[in-house]
Design a protein around this motif. Structure first.
Motif, PDB file in Angstrom:
ATOM      1  N   CYS A 382       8.947  27.950  26.947  1.00 42.96           N
ATOM      2  CA  CYS A 382      10.082  28.052  26.017  1.00 42.96           C
ATOM      3  C   CYS A 382      10.906  26.767  26.028  1.00 42.96           C
ATOM      4  N   VAL A 383      11.617  26.575  24.946  1.00 46.73           N
ATOM      5  CA  VAL A 383      12.587  25.489  24.851  1.00 46.73           C
ATOM      6  C   VAL A 383      13.953  26.117  24.619  1.00 46.73           C
ATOM      7  N   VAL A 384      14.911  25.760  25.459  1.00 44.90           N
ATOM      8  CA  VAL A 384      16.291  26.208  25.299  1.00 44.90           C
ATOM      9  C   VAL A 384      17.073  25.033  24.712  1.00 44.90           C
ATOM     10  N   TYR A 385      17.782  25.276  23.617  1.00 46.89           N
ATOM     11  CA  TYR A 385      18.490  24.181  22.940  1.00 46.89           C
ATOM     12  C   TYR A 385      19.737  24.724  22.250  1.00 46.89           C
ATOM     13  N   VAL A 386      20.516  23.827  21.675  1.00 45.76           N
ATOM     14  CA  VAL A 386      21.717  24.224  20.943  1.00 45.76           C
ATOM     15  C   VAL A 386      21.353  24.433  19.482  1.00 45.76           C
ATOM     16  N   GLY A 387      21.591  25.634  18.983  1.00 44.89           N
ATOM     17  CA  GLY A 387      21.274  25.945  17.601  1.00 44.89           C
ATOM     18  C   GLY A 387      22.304  25.406  16.631  1.00 44.89           C
ATOM     19  N   ASN A 388      21.997  25.485  15.359  1.00 47.27           N
ATOM     20  CA  ASN A 388      22.903  24.962  14.329  1.00 47.27           C
ATOM     21  C   ASN A 388      24.240  25.694  14.286  1.00 47.27           C
ATOM     22  N   ASP A 389      24.275  26.912  14.838  1.00 46.47           N
ATOM     23  CA  ASP A 389      25.529  27.674  14.832  1.00 46.47           C
ATOM     24  C   ASP A 389      26.389  27.402  16.067  1.00 46.47           C
ATOM     25  N   GLY A 390      25.946  26.469  16.909  1.00 45.52           N
ATOM     26  CA  GLY A 390      26.739  26.111  18.079  1.00 45.52           C
ATOM     27  C   GLY A 390      26.559  27.054  19.259  1.00 45.52           C
ATOM     28  N   THR A 391      25.471  27.801  19.286  1.00 45.07           N
ATOM     29  CA  THR A 391      25.176  28.694  20.408  1.00 45.07           C
ATOM     30  C   THR A 391      23.818  28.333  21.000  1.00 45.07           C
ATOM     31  N   ALA A 392      23.561  28.833  22.215  1.00 46.60           N
ATOM     32  CA  ALA A 392      22.267  28.576  22.853  1.00 46.60           C
ATOM     33  C   ALA A 392      21.166  29.289  22.082  1.00 46.60           C
ATOM     34  N   ALA A 393      20.099  28.566  21.766  1.00 45.15           N
ATOM     35  CA  ALA A 393      18.982  29.125  20.996  1.00 45.15           C
ATOM     36  C   ALA A 393      17.695  28.974  21.800  1.00 45.15           C
ATOM     37  N   LEU A 394      16.703  29.777  21.410  1.00 44.33           N
ATOM     38  CA  LEU A 394      15.424  29.787  22.122  1.00 44.33           C
ATOM     39  C   LEU A 394      14.262  29.589  21.166  1.00 44.33           C
ATOM     40  N   LYS A 395      13.286  28.821  21.599  1.00 40.73           N
ATOM     41  CA  LYS A 395      12.004  28.732  20.913  1.00 40.73           C
ATOM     42  C   LYS A 395      10.955  29.072  21.960  1.00 40.73           C
ATOM     43  N   CYS A 396      10.436  30.289  21.884  1.00 35.71           N
ATOM     44  CA  CYS A 396       9.535  30.783  22.927  1.00 35.71           C
ATOM     45  C   CYS A 396       8.093  30.837  22.443  1.00 35.71           C
ATOM     46  N   GLY A 397       7.176  30.908  23.414  1.00 32.16           N
ATOM     47  CA  GLY A 397       5.768  31.059  23.105  1.00 32.16           C
ATOM     48  C   GLY A 397       5.052  29.774  22.781  1.00 32.16           C
ATOM     49  N   LEU A 398       5.590  28.624  23.162  1.00 28.36           N
ATOM     50  CA  LEU A 398       4.955  27.344  22.879  1.00 28.36           C
ATOM     51  C   LEU A 398       3.838  27.073  23.898  1.00 28.36           C
TER      52      LEU A 398
END
Length: 671
Positions: A382-398
């Motif tokens: 997974c990648v943990v990053y800052v989303g466009n809404d200013g909150t922590a976002a996740l991109k999982c399953g990579l």
């Protein structure tokens, strides 16, 4: 009757000066030159505060009235301010007011002297005076109270006094408006203020555009997602420098100046989220301040599977679906029933809202039933990053490229020999483009701007290009006139210059775009405003001037923005004829290039431009650090991506000048 200044001064000089109790003063109905109600309430409040602090500094002009009263002919604002002070209990009713007593037949003349010959203080002097008061040791609050304004108003006026003396002189001469002066005062650097103002074209001296120039490189606390995630409070606590705009209506807005610190704070904060995600059983979890598609485009993606629902979940799903079917039947019944149209619409809307609510419940349940395959998570991350809404976002399953074979094997076992594509999607082995669509459009837009900028100075190339273009349309391609048209020439033109900023957000800051834009403003100022007057204007000027204008117009139509790499671009013939060297107009930096490509591409570029030894230390760094290192290493090399390079030894012949299209809509000149 007209009175001279000398006559009015003589009347005043001959009149006695004394003091009169406030309660003996009334406003005259006959000799007031200024109409009632012409003064704002805010200015009266400020004047009252000044009188309370410093007494009445200038006498009122009065004439003797009936019953021992005195009629005020000049000084109505001061009388109104005194009335306010009496009503507030700040002064006594018999407060001695300095007055000048004039004869009744001269009262109107004296009133005129107060208004006609009065020269108001320039705002610039007011700003300077406020700053001097503070410099003399008075507090902001004391000055605010003395003038009946808020402390914020005092701070703003003091800030305005700090604007560059050169710009303040222009403000005094009405060459700079107050709205722009407030924007200039928002930064302390005089050189930056002067450069920003000088960089504004005269036709676009708007405060919002000026603010955009002044804040380049700064991070807006209320708009940048990373700033929203970190928060200004945490940034300041960590020692981050920022700038606040005193003239902003939002007192919480700030401009953050330390981008590396902000990114580090965001990374530290994301680490907490990363630990929680890692506990779920993923092989790896990476933290990125921003998610870059280019960095992960080579990765595969694991898909979620649907688990079997529990008895309670299955029952809930059946119950919701049953209600949904019933609602749909009612909607059909309402639609078919012969009822009043208004009643039907109301009933149908209620059922529609109920249906949407049930659909949302079904989706929520399906989301709960959609899970990552536990036996495959060990091969993905997974990648943990800052989303466009200013909150922590996740991109999982990579799935990393090196884990593809292991993932494919695990997926086949999990699928019991079935089609493993239902569980995981792996990128095809074909080579992806070096540059993304967005970056290609950005780069080629800069090339178009550079061709336009250089073409302005080459009438010979412009004349050849437009002649070849028209010959290709009218002779080679069999271009025909539009029958019935009332235009003298069946030729149209599109100004591509103004559309370039939509392709590259940094376009307006580049020298090529600014050169063409300045030239455009200069010609717009020279040409007559009426379209009908342009042709006579052109006829009246010499051939050299007309050729210069034609050259600029041709340059404004150059086009050639692409989203993909091409072996041939429509601007190639022009670039070759001009001897275009894009390194004079563009250089590879983080914002212009390296931020938009993968780390692997950065290493390839540094190796190509310098050597493998220069690229080697960057391989161990993270993307952000590698970008900074590449910038320093590449400085002054003049390296260009292939799409910005000019073909050497071109064949500048009829074929090159006319055959500038690969497709029907790709023309070097959009005429």
């Amino acid at each position: 009757m007209k009175f001279s200044k000398a006559e009015i001064e003589a009347v005043i000089e001959a009149s006695p000066r004394t003091t009169v109790p406030f309660n003996k003063l009334i406003l005259s109905d006959t000799c007031q030159a200024r109409s009632a109600g012409s003064t704002s309430k805010m200015s009266i409040a400020e004047l009252a505060a000044s009188i309370k602090e410093s007494n009445v500094l200038q006498n009122l002009i009065v004439l003797k009235g009936a019953r021992g009263l005195f009629e005020v002919c000049a000084g109505g604002r001061r009388l109104e301010a005194l009335t306010l002070l009496v009503n507030n209990g700040d002064i006594a009713e018999n407060y001695p007011v300095p007055v000048l007593i004039v004869p009744a037949d001269k009262a109107l003349i004296a009133s005129l002297s107060e208004n006609v010959f009065h020269i108001p203080m320039h705002p610039a002097d007011e700003y300077t005076a406020f700053a001097k008061l503070i410099g003399q040791g008075k507090s902001v609050e004391d000055v605010a109270a003395a003038f009946g304004v808020t402390p914020l108003v005092v701070k703003r006026r003091m800030k305005l006094a700090t604007v560059s003396p050169q710009l303040m002189t222009q403000f005094r001469e009405d060459k700079i408006g107050l709205d722009c002066l407030m924007v200039l005062a928002s930064v302390d650097d005089h050189d930056k203020q002067e450069q920003a103002w000088a960089g504004l074209p005269e036709w676009n001296r708007r405060p919002d555009y000026l603010r955009q120039l002044l804040t380049q490189g700064e991070i807006e606390s209320d708009r940048d997602p990373v700033a929203l995630y970190v928060t200004v409070k945490a940034y300041e606590k960590a020692g981050g420098t920022l700038r606040r705009d005193l003239f902003s209506d939002d007192d919480k807005k700030a401009y953050l100046l330390d981008a590396p610190l902000l990114d580090r704070l965001a990374t530290d904060k994301l680490q907490k989220k990363a630990k929680q995600v890692a506990a779920e059983g993923w092989k790896w979890v990476d933290v990125r301040v921003r998610y870059s598609y280019d960095e992960f485009v080579k990765y595969g993606e694991l898909r979620k599977t649907r688990r079997e629902p529990t008895e309670q979940e299955a029952a809930s799903l059946v119950e919701i679906e049953t209600k949904m079917a019933a609602v749909h039947e009612q909607m059909e019944a309402v639609a078919e029933a012969e009822v009043d149209e208004g009643d039907e619409d109301s009933a149908y809307e209620k059922l529609e809202i109920e249906s949407e609510g049930l659909q949302a419940k079904i989706k929520a349940l399906e989301d709960v039933l959609s899970v990552w395959p536990a036996d495959l998570m060990a091969q993905a991350g997974c990648v943990v990053y800052v989303g466009n809404d200013g909150t922590a976002a996740l991109k999982c399953g990579l799935v990393r490229p090196e884990d593809r074979s292991g993932m494919a094997q695990a997926a086949r076992l999990a699928g019991e020999g079935g089609d493993d594509e239902s569980l995981v999607s792996l990128p095809s082995p074909k080579t992806r483009p070096v540059h993304s669509d967005k970056l290609m459009r950005r780069l080629t837009a800069h090339r178009v701007a550079a061709v336009q900028a250089e073409l302005i100075d080459r009438p010979d190339v412009a004349l050849a290009a437009i002649t070849a273009h028209l010959a290709g349309k009218l002779l080679i391609d069999g271009y025909r006139r539009h029958y019935g048209s009332e235009e003298a020439l069946t030729m149209s033109a599109i100004n591509t210059h103004t559309s370039l900023p939509s392709e590259a957000e940094d376009m307006k800051a580049c020298a090529a775009w600014q050169k063409v834009d300045a030239e455009r403003a200069a010609w717009a100022a020279r040409l007559p405003e009426s379209v009908d007057a342009i042709f006579p204007w052109v006829l009246a000027h010499d051939q050299a001037t007309v050729l210069q204008l034609l050259t600029f117009l041709v340059a404004s139509t150059v086009t050639g923005v692409y989203g993909v790499e091409r072996s041939k671009q429509s601007t190639d013939p022009l670039a070759a004829a001009l001897g275009l060297d894009m390194s004079n107009w563009w250089s590879a930096t983080g914002p212009s290039y390296f931020n938009h490509v993968s780390k692997g591409r950065i290493l390839d570029v540094v190796t190509e431009a310098v050597d493998a030894n220069a690229a080697s230390p960057l391989a161990a760094l993270k993307k952000d650090a590698a970008v900074m290192g590449a910038e320093q290493t590449m400085a002054g090399t003049g390296w260009l991506p292939s799409c910005l390079r000019t073909v050497t030894n071109p064949r500048v012949d009829e074929e090159v000048l006319t055959d500038v299209r690969e497709d029907s809509d790709e023309v070097a000149l959009s005429v």
